[in-house]
Design an enzyme around this catalytic site. Structure first.
Site, PDB file in Angstrom:
ATOM      1  N   ARG A  21      40.053  47.347  55.335  1.00 61.82           N
ATOM      2  CA  ARG A  21      39.932  45.905  55.541  1.00 61.82           C
ATOM      3  C   ARG A  21      41.294  45.215  55.494  1.00 61.82           C
ATOM      4  O   ARG A  21      42.308  45.806  55.117  1.00 61.82           O
ATOM      5  CB  ARG A  21      39.037  45.296  54.461  1.00 61.82           C
ATOM      6  CG  ARG A  21      37.603  45.741  54.491  1.00 61.82           C
ATOM      7  CD  ARG A  21      36.865  45.216  53.262  1.00 61.82           C
ATOM      8  NE  ARG A  21      37.394  45.786  52.019  1.00 61.82           N
ATOM      9  CZ  ARG A  21      37.103  45.348  50.805  1.00 61.82           C
ATOM     10  NH1 ARG A  21      36.301  44.309  50.660  1.00 61.82           N
ATOM     11  NH2 ARG A  21      37.607  45.933  49.735  1.00 61.82           N
ATOM     12  N   LYS A  80      43.141  44.771  47.757  1.00 59.01           N
ATOM     13  CA  LYS A  80      42.923  45.534  46.537  1.00 59.01           C
ATOM     14  C   LYS A  80      44.173  45.581  45.671  1.00 59.01           C
ATOM     15  O   LYS A  80      45.271  45.213  46.083  1.00 59.01           O
ATOM     16  CB  LYS A  80      42.446  46.944  46.881  1.00 59.01           C
ATOM     17  CG  LYS A  80      41.134  46.974  47.648  1.00 59.01           C
ATOM     18  CD  LYS A  80      40.001  46.278  46.905  1.00 59.01           C
ATOM     19  CE  LYS A  80      39.542  47.070  45.693  1.00 59.01           C
ATOM     20  NZ  LYS A  80      38.378  46.454  45.026  1.00 59.01           N
ATOM     21  N   HIS A  98      41.551  42.624  39.548  1.00 58.68           N
ATOM     22  CA  HIS A  98      40.629  43.313  38.640  1.00 58.68           C
ATOM     23  C   HIS A  98      41.203  43.446  37.226  1.00 58.68           C
ATOM     24  O   HIS A  98      41.263  44.537  36.659  1.00 58.68           O
ATOM     25  CB  HIS A  98      40.275  44.696  39.198  1.00 58.68           C
ATOM     26  CG  HIS A  98      39.684  44.646  40.572  1.00 58.68           C
ATOM     27  ND1 HIS A  98      38.492  44.033  40.848  1.00 58.68           N
ATOM     28  CD2 HIS A  98      40.143  45.114  41.762  1.00 58.68           C
ATOM     29  CE1 HIS A  98      38.227  44.140  42.153  1.00 58.68           C
ATOM     30  NE2 HIS A  98      39.213  44.781  42.724  1.00 58.68           N
ATOM     31  N   ASP A 229      16.148  38.781  39.643  1.00 55.93           N
ATOM     32  CA  ASP A 229      17.340  38.002  39.338  1.00 55.93           C
ATOM     33  C   ASP A 229      17.290  37.648  37.853  1.00 55.93           C
ATOM     34  O   ASP A 229      16.616  38.322  37.069  1.00 55.93           O
ATOM     35  CB  ASP A 229      17.431  36.773  40.234  1.00 55.93           C
ATOM     36  CG  ASP A 229      18.881  36.383  40.510  1.00 55.93           C
ATOM     37  OD1 ASP A 229      19.477  36.932  41.462  1.00 55.93           O
ATOM     38  OD2 ASP A 229      19.432  35.550  39.760  1.00 55.93           O
ATOM     39  N   HIS A 326      35.063  49.319  46.638  1.00 51.59           N
ATOM     40  CA  HIS A 326      35.439  48.586  47.853  1.00 51.59           C
ATOM     41  C   HIS A 326      34.469  48.927  48.991  1.00 51.59           C
ATOM     42  O   HIS A 326      34.846  49.291  50.098  1.00 51.59           O
ATOM     43  CB  HIS A 326      36.898  48.845  48.244  1.00 51.59           C
ATOM     44  CG  HIS A 326      37.270  50.284  48.469  1.00 51.59           C
ATOM     45  ND1 HIS A 326      38.083  50.685  49.507  1.00 51.59           N
ATOM     46  CD2 HIS A 326      36.945  51.424  47.807  1.00 51.59           C
ATOM     47  CE1 HIS A 326      38.251  51.998  49.463  1.00 51.59           C
ATOM     48  NE2 HIS A 326      37.570  52.458  48.447  1.00 51.59           N
TER      49      HIS A 326
END
Length: 391
Positions: A21, A80, A98, A229, A326
């Protein structure tokens, strides 16, 4: 606009293997150039968009993996996390780092910014005034995760030793769906009721909606897709027996605090041979988060090795986990276009904050850089926390 007044922005290569990506696509790069940006794109052989696509819209092409040598004033955008360990970071980086939820190595990541004097705008935490993310890959993450879950189960039911092999990016959603429709028949034939059953937790979010959309397009009957949920998970404490009664469980929650586990090894082993569940897809991928609600595995999987086995106890049927962090790169062109287009309005505001002290939230208005102000304030907060922990 004169060259001196144009805003530089540098798209770096991706360091993560099999990451196809891009945070900027040729489409969005062209729009930024028309708005007064100078876009440089670092060559990246694994990116779904080739160099010529960027050059054709007016981008400058730079050599692969040379972003560390850029002048400090040029902001760098990627997706990333950077390589670890690595050099100190003097630039402004726009990426998914992250490290804000105390994932493994978070202090070291933020320490690199402290020592280098750089700044992090974490893409996961670019939010509007209502706390909603301005751009996210969630829908494609859920869609791709559900797809791999189905493909992994189709392999598993054909033989005790069979596991899903290395996966490559699909050219488009239609190709992925066509393949899944062929493979789903293996699952149906293996089930006494001829059904494929799935359960999605986080069904109301982007990620959950993507997972449900995949299952429906692949041919899973809507009544065989259980949608959970917060209402369902808060009604009682986990572990949840219901997760063992479906074929595929997809976890799409956004974890913010410690919660009881959805599943644990003791519950799985106690179910014995009666368990139906064959594949868990942990789209959320809080693998190294101390509050991970799926303490049944301990490693992130990869596109080369998509699954990891769970200890189900002697003689019990197999259970695999997919924990690729990912997943949207399974559909790299479509997911990149969607994300980059959503990010574009915020990127157009970037020149309003670069090089300025934006720590005071009342200095800019919504639509004029406030999304970046909030992101910097959050960065300063977590940087201070990291400093207390030895950064």
């Amino acid at each position: 606009m004169s060259a001196a007044n144009r805003q530089p922005l540098y798209l770096r290569c991706e360091m993560k293997p099999a990451e196809h990506r891009a945070a900027l696509t040729p489409t969005t790069a062209k729009k930024l150039i028309e708005a007064g940006f100078d876009i440089t794109v670092e060559s990246d052989p694994q990116r779904i968009f080739d160099d010529k696509e960027y050059a054709d819209v007016g981008c400058t092409i730079a050599k692969h993996n040379t972003f560390h040598s850029l002048p400090k004033h040029i902001p760098i955008i990627g997706l990333k996390e950077l390589e670890e360990p690595g050099p100190d970071l003097p630039h402004t980086h726009i990426q998914f780092a992250h490290c804000y939820k105390k994932q493994a190595g978070w202090v070291d990541v933020l320490g690199r910014f402290k020592r280098g004097g750089g700044k992090l705008y974490d893409l996961e935490f670019l939010e509007d005034s209502n706390g909603r993310r301005v751009a996210a890959f969630g829908w494609h993450a859920g869609f791709a995760g559900a797809a791999l879950g189905l493909l992994a189960l189709a392999e598993q039911v054909q033989g005790a030793e069979r596991r899903l092999g290395a996966q490559k990016a699909y050219p488009n959603e239609q190709a992925l769906i066509a393949h899944a429709k062929q493979q789903i028949e293996h699952i149906r034939k293996s089930r006494a009721d001829g059904k494929v059953k799935a359960l999605v937790v986080g069904a109301l979010g982007r990620c959950g909606r993507g997972a449900i959309d995949f299952f429906e397009k692949a041919g899973v009957a809507p009544e065989d897709i259980v949608r959970w949920d917060m209402k369902e998970t808060s009604a009682k404490h986990g572990p949840y027996q219901e997760l063992l009664d479906v074929d595929i469980f997809v976890n799409c929650i956004y974890l913010t605090s410690k919660i009881p586990p959805f599943l644990d090894e003791a519950t799985i082993q106690a179910a014995g041979a009666s368990r139906r569940l064959g594949v868990v897809v942990d789209v959320s991928c809080d693998t190294t988060n101390p509050n991970n609600p799926l303490p049944i595995y301990s490693i992130n999987t990869t596109f080369d090795k998509p699954t990891v086995d769970v200890d189900t106890g002697a003689g019990n049927p197999a259970l695999s986990v997919i924990s690729i962090d990912h997943l949207p790169t399974l559909l790299p062109r479509e997911s990149s276009e969607g994300f980059s287009n959503d990010l574009l309005p915020s990127l157009l505001q970037l020149p309003l904050v670069l090089g300025k002290d934006t720590t005071q939230l009342d200095t800019l208005q919504e639509g004029k850089g406030a999304v970046w102000q909030r992101a910097e304030k959050l960065f300063r907060h977590h940087l201070a926390d990291a400093e207390k922990n030895g950064a």
